[in-house]
Motif scaffolding. Structure first.
Motif, PDB file in Angstrom:
ATOM      1  N   THR A 129       0.852  -1.302  -0.053  1.00  0.00           N
ATOM      2  CA  THR A 129       0.115   0.048  -0.032  1.00  0.00           C
ATOM      3  C   THR A 129       0.791   1.221  -0.092  1.00  0.00           C
ATOM      4  N   ASN A 130       2.129   1.177   0.582  1.00  0.00           N
ATOM      5  CA  ASN A 130       2.762   2.424   0.557  1.00  0.00           C
ATOM      6  C   ASN A 130       4.008   2.396  -0.419  1.00  0.00           C
ATOM      7  N   ARG A 131       4.202   1.306  -1.059  1.00  0.00           N
ATOM      8  CA  ARG A 131       5.422   1.171  -1.926  1.00  0.00           C
ATOM      9  C   ARG A 131       4.989   1.119  -3.272  1.00  0.00           C
ATOM     10  N   TYR A 132       4.474  -0.193  -3.537  1.00  0.00           N
ATOM     11  CA  TYR A 132       4.385  -0.675  -4.905  1.00  0.00           C
ATOM     12  C   TYR A 132       2.910  -0.161  -5.598  1.00  0.00           C
ATOM     13  N   PRO A 134       1.276   2.384  -5.236  1.00  0.00           N
ATOM     14  CA  PRO A 134       1.248   3.632  -5.374  1.00  0.00           C
ATOM     15  C   PRO A 134       2.030   4.065  -6.647  1.00  0.00           C
ATOM     16  N   ALA A 135       3.040   3.337  -6.800  1.00  0.00           N
ATOM     17  CA  ALA A 135       4.062   3.517  -7.910  1.00  0.00           C
ATOM     18  C   ALA A 135       3.391   3.085  -9.108  1.00  0.00           C
ATOM     19  N   PHE A 136       2.882   2.157  -9.201  1.00  0.00           N
ATOM     20  CA  PHE A 136       2.024   1.588 -10.600  1.00  0.00           C
ATOM     21  C   PHE A 136       0.691   2.512 -10.839  1.00  0.00           C
ATOM     22  N   GLU A 137       0.059   2.854  -9.725  1.00  0.00           N
ATOM     23  CA  GLU A 137      -1.035   3.782  -9.934  1.00  0.00           C
ATOM     24  C   GLU A 137      -0.688   5.113 -10.533  1.00  0.00           C
ATOM     25  N   LYS A 138       0.523   5.736 -10.144  1.00  0.00           N
ATOM     26  CA  LYS A 138       0.774   6.973 -10.708  1.00  0.00           C
ATOM     27  C   LYS A 138       1.329   6.841 -12.005  1.00  0.00           C
ATOM     28  N   VAL A 139       1.960   5.545 -12.398  1.00  0.00           N
ATOM     29  CA  VAL A 139       2.221   5.442 -13.976  1.00  0.00           C
ATOM     30  C   VAL A 139       0.989   5.579 -14.802  1.00  0.00           C
ATOM     31  N   LEU A 140      -0.261   4.941 -14.441  1.00  0.00           N
ATOM     32  CA  LEU A 140      -1.130   4.823 -15.222  1.00  0.00           C
ATOM     33  C   LEU A 140      -1.975   6.209 -15.187  1.00  0.00           C
ATOM     34  N   SER A 173      -8.987  -5.799   0.638  1.00  0.00           N
ATOM     35  CA  SER A 173      -9.303  -4.111   0.797  1.00  0.00           C
ATOM     36  C   SER A 173      -8.032  -3.551   0.344  1.00  0.00           C
ATOM     37  N   LEU A 174      -6.789  -4.013   0.143  1.00  0.00           N
ATOM     38  CA  LEU A 174      -5.756  -3.624  -0.330  1.00  0.00           C
ATOM     39  C   LEU A 174      -5.677  -2.729  -1.349  1.00  0.00           C
ATOM     40  N   LEU A 175      -6.614  -3.152  -2.387  1.00  0.00           N
ATOM     41  CA  LEU A 175      -6.829  -2.230  -3.677  1.00  0.00           C
ATOM     42  C   LEU A 175      -7.876  -1.348  -3.675  1.00  0.00           C
ATOM     43  N   ALA A 176      -8.451  -1.079  -2.415  1.00  0.00           N
ATOM     44  CA  ALA A 176      -9.353  -0.079  -2.425  1.00  0.00           C
ATOM     45  C   ALA A 176      -8.981   1.275  -2.941  1.00  0.00           C
ATOM     46  N   ASN A 177      -7.780   1.539  -2.530  1.00  0.00           N
ATOM     47  CA  ASN A 177      -7.382   3.079  -2.913  1.00  0.00           C
ATOM     48  C   ASN A 177      -6.786   3.246  -4.302  1.00  0.00           C
TER      49      ASN A 177
END
Length: 223
Positions: A129-132, A134-140, A173-177
């Motif tokens: 949730t803090n590292r991986y 967010p990085a991939f969400e940011k790319v998209l 729940s880890l994918l929620a955000n």
């Protein structure tokens, strides 16, 4: 015409599952030769099939390939899932390596001693949730396109979506955000070849349970 690729591994996820996913997503039918006894592994070692004395091993196009990333890169190149130029391939490799780092943590979780498992799961969840993710969400978000690289399906998308299924198994729940990652997961999962692979009765393997773990330890002589 060359026959179907033949996959040599035990009947479980392990280090072969990402290869199964990639072949399936490419629409490639494959055969599996399961290693069921330690002697089966010995035979492959003794007949020279395993360059480094270990599996996964895939027979494809008349060659016997070992080393997971080498196999994945060959499949991705053969089936046009590896970008259009050097820059795209570099990005695909970079994203795939990030997926592999997190995937390794999840893969090795069943081997964690019981008294350390809760702490290890908490550590993995924090990395997710803090590292991986967010990085991939940011790319998209940065390019607003359907896929990670070049607005075209690549091995990076397939590896990431496979990983998102494992993340959900750990804790839904880890994918929620991460709405863009959820969108990518839905998009790739609905591709006809992937949709077929996700159906019951396919060659996709279930999560490793205690029985599966003991079987792997016996075959690979892990104490």
């Amino acid at each position: 015409m060359a026959g179907k690729p033949k996959l040599h591994y035990f009947n479980g996820r392990g280090r072969m599952e990402c290869i199964r996913w990639l072949l399936a997503a490419a629409g490639v039918e494959f055969e599996e030769k399961f290693i069921e006894q330690p002697e089966d592994l010995d035979k492959l070692k003794n007949d020279g099939s395993l360059m480094f004395q270990q599996v996964p091993m895939v027979e494809i196009d008349g060659i016997k390939l070992v080393q997971t990333r080498a196999i994945l890169n060959y499949v991705a190149t053969k089936y046009n899932l590896y970008g259009k130029d050097m820059k795209e391939r570099a990005l695909i490799d970079m994203y795939s390596e990030g997926v592999a780092d997190l995937g390794e943590m999840i893969l090795l979780l069943p081997l964690c001693p019981p008294d350390q498992k809760d702490a290890k799961i908490a550590q993995i969840k924090q990395s997710i949730t803090n590292r991986y993710l967010p990085a991939f969400e940011k790319v998209l978000k940065s390019h607003g396109q359907d896929y990670l690289v070049g607005n075209k399906l690549s091995k990076a998308d397939i590896h990431l979506v496979e990983l998102l299924y494992y993340v959900e198994e750990l804790d839904p729940s880890l994918l929620a955000n991460f709405p863009l990652l959820k969108g990518l997961k839905a998009r790739v999962s609905n591709l006809p070849a992937v949709k077929k692979f996700l159906q019951p009765g396919s060659q996709r393997k279930p999560p490793m349970d205690e029985k599966n773990l003991e079987e792997a330890k016996r075959i690979f002589r892990i104490k």
